[in-house]
Design an enzyme around this catalytic site. Structure first.
Site, mmCIF file in Angstrom:
data_model
loop_
_atom_site.group_PDB
_atom_site.id
_atom_site.type_symbol
_atom_site.label_atom_id
_atom_site.label_comp_id
_atom_site.label_asym_id
_atom_site.label_seq_id
_atom_site.Cartn_x
_atom_site.Cartn_y
_atom_site.Cartn_z
ATOM 1 N N GLU A 73 0.822 -1.214 0.000
ATOM 2 C CA GLU A 73 0.000 0.000 0.000
ATOM 3 C C GLU A 73 0.858 1.268 0.000
ATOM 4 O OE1 GLU A 73 -2.800 -0.549 -0.824
ATOM 5 O OE2 GLU A 73 -3.938 -1.942 0.424
ATOM 6 N N HIS A 96 -3.077 2.631 8.228
ATOM 7 C CA HIS A 96 -4.178 1.965 7.504
ATOM 8 C C HIS A 96 -4.538 0.696 8.253
ATOM 9 C CE1 HIS A 96 -6.577 -0.110 4.599
ATOM 10 N NE2 HIS A 96 -5.659 -1.027 4.364
ATOM 11 N N HIS A 98 -7.846 -2.467 8.923
ATOM 12 C CA HIS A 98 -9.099 -3.076 8.486
ATOM 13 C C HIS A 98 -9.993 -3.211 9.722
ATOM 14 C CE1 HIS A 98 -6.692 -5.295 5.060
ATOM 15 N NE2 HIS A 98 -6.679 -3.977 4.940
ATOM 16 N N TYR A 123 -13.871 14.017 20.652
ATOM 17 C CA TYR A 123 -12.569 13.457 20.277
ATOM 18 C C TYR A 123 -12.533 12.961 18.839
ATOM 19 C CZ TYR A 123 -9.658 14.352 24.202
ATOM 20 O OH TYR A 123 -8.868 15.011 25.104
ATOM 21 N N HIS A 164 -13.010 -1.815 2.351
ATOM 22 C CA HIS A 164 -11.612 -2.150 2.666
ATOM 23 C C HIS A 164 -11.215 -1.684 4.075
ATOM 24 C CE1 HIS A 164 -7.164 -2.025 1.086
ATOM 25 N NE2 HIS A 164 -7.259 -2.569 2.273
HETATM 26 P P1 13P Z 1 0.531 -5.307 3.295
HETATM 27 O O1 13P Z 1 0.778 -6.621 4.052
HETATM 28 O O2 13P Z 1 1.229 -5.314 1.956
HETATM 29 O O3 13P Z 1 0.907 -4.128 4.147
HETATM 30 O O4 13P Z 1 -1.013 -5.224 2.992
HETATM 31 C C1 13P Z 1 -1.914 -5.375 4.054
HETATM 32 C C2 13P Z 1 -3.139 -4.557 3.862
HETATM 33 O O5 13P Z 1 -3.708 -4.093 4.822
HETATM 34 C C3 13P Z 1 -3.633 -4.329 2.494
HETATM 35 O O6 13P Z 1 -4.584 -3.321 2.468
#
Ligand code: 13P
Length: 214
Positions: A73, A96, A98, A123, A164
């Site tokens: 990413e 980033h 998930h 916050y 995502h």
């Molecule tokens: P990476 O392992 O390449 O960092 O990817 C993980 C991820 O969160 C993809 O969106």
């Protein structure tokens, strides 16, 4: 903070996020600005088990120069740094995840794509800001997401990638992690309150927070 201390803090915060379920498996990636480039978590690494010595190092143009190969990413992170800098609000770190609740919001078809989560708590406003857009779906690692993220980053410190997960920036690594945590909590509140009509912070309360805690 020097580079060894930054590497150690990155591993510590990654472990903390993983331990509390903000990241599972090898999901998520984190980068930090250094005086001479960037640190970025290696691709396919678990945020729970980062080895500070093996974290990828990139030069100022995001080319890999040391350590394990960086996250796929890299375009997402580069877009956030460049977009925020273009807006005159340069950032020092990008996270980033998930994380479940923010990703759940990013999967809803009937949300406002310009700003799905209203100002529920101080916050969230203080850490994430006034607006957090949703970016259309791109395959993980797809370089095509870069222009969309860079453009959105000119007007927002954080965004959701459809289906995502969240991408969040901060002035420092700690700030970016705190913002990602606040975003996850706000997403949880938003989902909990979806069938209610919660009282929101008023526009003048939001202005007051953003002026006081900039
Ligand atoms: P990476 O392992 O390449 O960092 O990817 C993980 C991820 O969160 C993809 O969106």
């Amino acid at each position: 903070m020097d580079e060894p201390a930054t590497r150690a803090l990155l591993a510590e915060l990654g472990r903390s996020l993983f331990a509390r379920g903000f990241s599972v498996g090898s999901a998520g990636n984190i980068s930090v600005r250094l005086p001479d480039g960037y640190l970025m978590t290696p691709t396919n690494s678990s945020l729970g088990r980062l080895d500070p010595a093996r974290i990828a190092k990139l030069d100022d143009d995001f080319r890999h120069i040391d350590g394990d190969p960086p996250s796929k990413e890299v375009f997402m992170h580069r877009a956030m740094y460049r977009g925020r800098a273009a807006a005159g609000a340069p950032v020092g770190a990008v996270v980033h995840l998930h994380s479940t609740m923010a990703t759940a919001v990013a999967c809803l078809p009937d949300i406002d794509p310009t700003n799905p989560i209203p100002p529920l708590t101080p916050y969230f406003v203080m850490r994430v800001g006034r607006a957090m857009p949703v970016i259309p779906y791109y395959r993980p690692g797809d370089a095509a997401m870069e222009p969309a993220i860079a453009a959105a980053a000119e007007g927002a410190r954080a965004m959701l990638l459809a289906n995502h997960g969240p991408v969040v920036s901060g002035k420092t690594l700690t700030d970016a992690v705190y913002a990602a945590e606040e975003l996850e909590e706000a997403a949880k509140l938003f989902l909990l309150l979806r069938t209610s009509a919660p009282r929101l912070l008023t526009p003048s309360q939001v202005d007051d927070l953003l002026t006081t805690f900039q």
